[in-house]
Design an enzyme around this catalytic site. Sequence first.
Site, mmCIF file in Angstrom:
data_model
loop_
_atom_site.group_PDB
_atom_site.id
_atom_site.type_symbol
_atom_site.label_atom_id
_atom_site.label_comp_id
_atom_site.label_asym_id
_atom_site.label_seq_id
_atom_site.Cartn_x
_atom_site.Cartn_y
_atom_site.Cartn_z
ATOM 1 N N ASN A 12 19.015 1.281 -5.638
ATOM 2 C CA ASN A 12 20.062 0.315 -5.311
ATOM 3 C C ASN A 12 19.670 -0.357 -4.003
ATOM 4 O O ASN A 12 19.734 0.255 -2.946
ATOM 5 C CB ASN A 12 21.403 1.058 -5.175
ATOM 6 C CG ASN A 12 22.525 0.174 -4.642
ATOM 7 O OD1 ASN A 12 22.376 -1.051 -4.573
ATOM 8 N ND2 ASN A 12 23.628 0.786 -4.263
ATOM 9 N N TRP A 13 19.247 -1.596 -4.106
ATOM 10 C CA TRP A 13 18.759 -2.303 -2.907
ATOM 11 C C TRP A 13 19.883 -2.809 -2.015
ATOM 12 O O TRP A 13 19.634 -3.310 -0.914
ATOM 13 C CB TRP A 13 17.834 -3.464 -3.324
ATOM 14 C CG TRP A 13 16.445 -3.023 -3.672
ATOM 15 C CD1 TRP A 13 16.018 -1.731 -3.827
ATOM 16 C CD2 TRP A 13 15.303 -3.851 -3.874
ATOM 17 N NE1 TRP A 13 14.681 -1.709 -4.128
ATOM 18 C CE2 TRP A 13 14.211 -3.000 -4.158
ATOM 19 C CE3 TRP A 13 15.090 -5.231 -3.860
ATOM 20 C CZ2 TRP A 13 12.930 -3.475 -4.416
ATOM 21 C CZ3 TRP A 13 13.811 -5.721 -4.114
ATOM 22 C CH2 TRP A 13 12.736 -4.847 -4.396
ATOM 23 N N LYS A 14 21.108 -2.733 -2.509
ATOM 24 C CA LYS A 14 22.263 -3.220 -1.730
ATOM 25 C C LYS A 14 21.992 -4.668 -1.258
ATOM 26 O O LYS A 14 21.336 -5.422 -1.978
ATOM 27 C CB LYS A 14 22.579 -2.256 -0.584
ATOM 28 C CG LYS A 14 22.718 -0.810 -1.094
ATOM 29 C CD LYS A 14 23.263 0.152 -0.081
ATOM 30 C CE LYS A 14 23.356 1.541 -0.702
ATOM 31 N NZ LYS A 14 23.959 2.532 0.175
ATOM 32 N N HIS A 95 30.801 1.844 -6.776
ATOM 33 C CA HIS A 95 30.074 2.342 -5.604
ATOM 34 C C HIS A 95 31.055 2.470 -4.431
ATOM 35 O O HIS A 95 31.946 1.642 -4.274
ATOM 36 C CB HIS A 95 28.928 1.396 -5.246
ATOM 37 C CG HIS A 95 28.000 1.998 -4.236
ATOM 38 N ND1 HIS A 95 28.306 2.035 -2.901
ATOM 39 C CD2 HIS A 95 26.814 2.626 -4.384
ATOM 40 C CE1 HIS A 95 27.322 2.658 -2.259
ATOM 41 N NE2 HIS A 95 26.402 3.028 -3.141
ATOM 42 N N GLU A 97 30.830 1.783 -1.449
ATOM 43 C CA GLU A 97 30.899 0.621 -0.552
ATOM 44 C C GLU A 97 31.803 -0.459 -1.147
ATOM 45 O O GLU A 97 32.466 -1.197 -0.412
ATOM 46 C CB GLU A 97 29.481 0.098 -0.257
ATOM 47 C CG GLU A 97 28.746 1.054 0.682
ATOM 48 C CD GLU A 97 27.235 1.040 0.561
ATOM 49 O OE1 GLU A 97 26.670 0.097 -0.009
ATOM 50 O OE2 GLU A 97 26.611 2.010 1.042
ATOM 51 N N GLU A 165 28.045 10.603 -5.951
ATOM 52 C CA GLU A 165 27.597 10.213 -4.616
ATOM 53 C C GLU A 165 28.663 10.579 -3.588
ATOM 54 O O GLU A 165 29.624 9.810 -3.389
ATOM 55 C CB GLU A 165 27.363 8.697 -4.558
ATOM 56 C CG GLU A 165 26.292 8.209 -5.495
ATOM 57 C CD GLU A 165 25.659 6.927 -4.988
ATOM 58 O OE1 GLU A 165 24.449 6.916 -4.775
ATOM 59 O OE2 GLU A 165 26.398 5.943 -4.766
ATOM 60 N N GLY A 171 23.548 7.236 3.129
ATOM 61 C CA GLY A 171 22.949 6.653 4.324
ATOM 62 C C GLY A 171 23.044 7.545 5.549
ATOM 63 O O GLY A 171 22.814 7.097 6.679
ATOM 64 N N SER A 210 21.439 9.801 0.348
ATOM 65 C CA SER A 210 20.332 10.264 1.201
ATOM 66 C C SER A 210 19.213 10.962 0.427
ATOM 67 O O SER A 210 18.594 11.908 0.932
ATOM 68 C CB SER A 210 20.850 11.178 2.320
ATOM 69 O OG SER A 210 21.656 10.434 3.211
ATOM 70 N N GLY A 231 19.328 4.709 -2.391
ATOM 71 C CA GLY A 231 19.582 3.497 -1.621
ATOM 72 C C GLY A 231 18.395 3.161 -0.744
ATOM 73 O O GLY A 231 17.382 2.594 -1.174
ATOM 74 N N GLY A 232 18.481 3.541 0.505
ATOM 75 C CA GLY A 232 17.483 3.161 1.509
ATOM 76 C C GLY A 232 16.048 3.450 1.116
ATOM 77 O O GLY A 232 15.148 2.619 1.354
HETATM 78 P P1 PGA Z 1 21.270 6.110 0.365
HETATM 79 O O1 PGA Z 1 22.300 5.301 -0.556
HETATM 80 O O2 PGA Z 1 20.196 6.660 -0.561
HETATM 81 O O3 PGA Z 1 20.747 5.100 1.330
HETATM 82 O O4 PGA Z 1 22.043 7.219 1.000
HETATM 83 C C1 PGA Z 1 22.636 5.781 -1.824
HETATM 84 C C2 PGA Z 1 23.630 4.851 -2.476
HETATM 85 O O5 PGA Z 1 24.479 4.276 -1.775
HETATM 86 O O6 PGA Z 1 23.580 4.684 -3.705
#
Ligand code: PGA
Length: 254
Positions: A12-14, A95, A97, A165, A171, A210, A231-232
Amino acid sequence: MTTAMRSLIVGNWKMNGLSGALAEAASIDTLAGELPGVEVGLAPPFTLLSPMAAMVHHLSVGGQDCHEASHGAHTGRISAAMLAESGARFVILGHSECRAEGDDDARVRAKVDAALGAGLSVILCVGETARQREAGEAKSAVVGQLAAALPQGEGSAERLTIAYEPVWAIGAGQTPAQDEVEAMHRAIRSSLVAHYGEAGRLVRILYGGSVSASNVEALVANAMVNGVLVGGASLTAESFGAILRSIAGSGRAD
Ligand code: PGA
């Protein structure tokens, strides 16, 4: 049963990535082709969806969110059909966010229905906040999110993936203990089987929050974990590739 499932690894590149990042996607795609035992997806920002979908051969490309309405006066929003037309095969919904920015359970459910109606698969995210965890309400929060959002229609289980999650892990550089992940994945599996019967055993349950090359092997060593949402660490071919290789070499790939 769950151990027979091919692991799914989704990045997930956000809100990250300009057109130069397509080179990373191309390298990830090449690697995905060399690791047929794992299934790989990437969810870039909407602006990169179409060029990425036109470029890749081995991974599937998806959206990060969609609007629940099919069209209309929703400035700045993207419908499920627009995602599908741009080359998306799946969409991430619920998600944390997006939930933090206003998506409640009813809206997540409406988005799930819209996405399935447009022919997309859905990665439905669920997870407890730090406060819910501290209050001992983690399981009830996650099971509640599932109960509110699981689609009912014929064949919907076949196009569904769940991503557990924990909000506090995203993150943050920290993950739950192995036994906590296992307990939550068991609870999610029970909900899926209660909702869908036998078809609920085939829905993949990913872990997200993470995930990195250094912890992924331990996470997927648990047969209850059918893949990861990253994510990251999915932003470069180097870091995401290390995760793919780690899972492919862990004995969890077919
Ligand atoms: P992260 O994000 O791997 O940067 O913790 C995961 C996500 O939000 O799907």
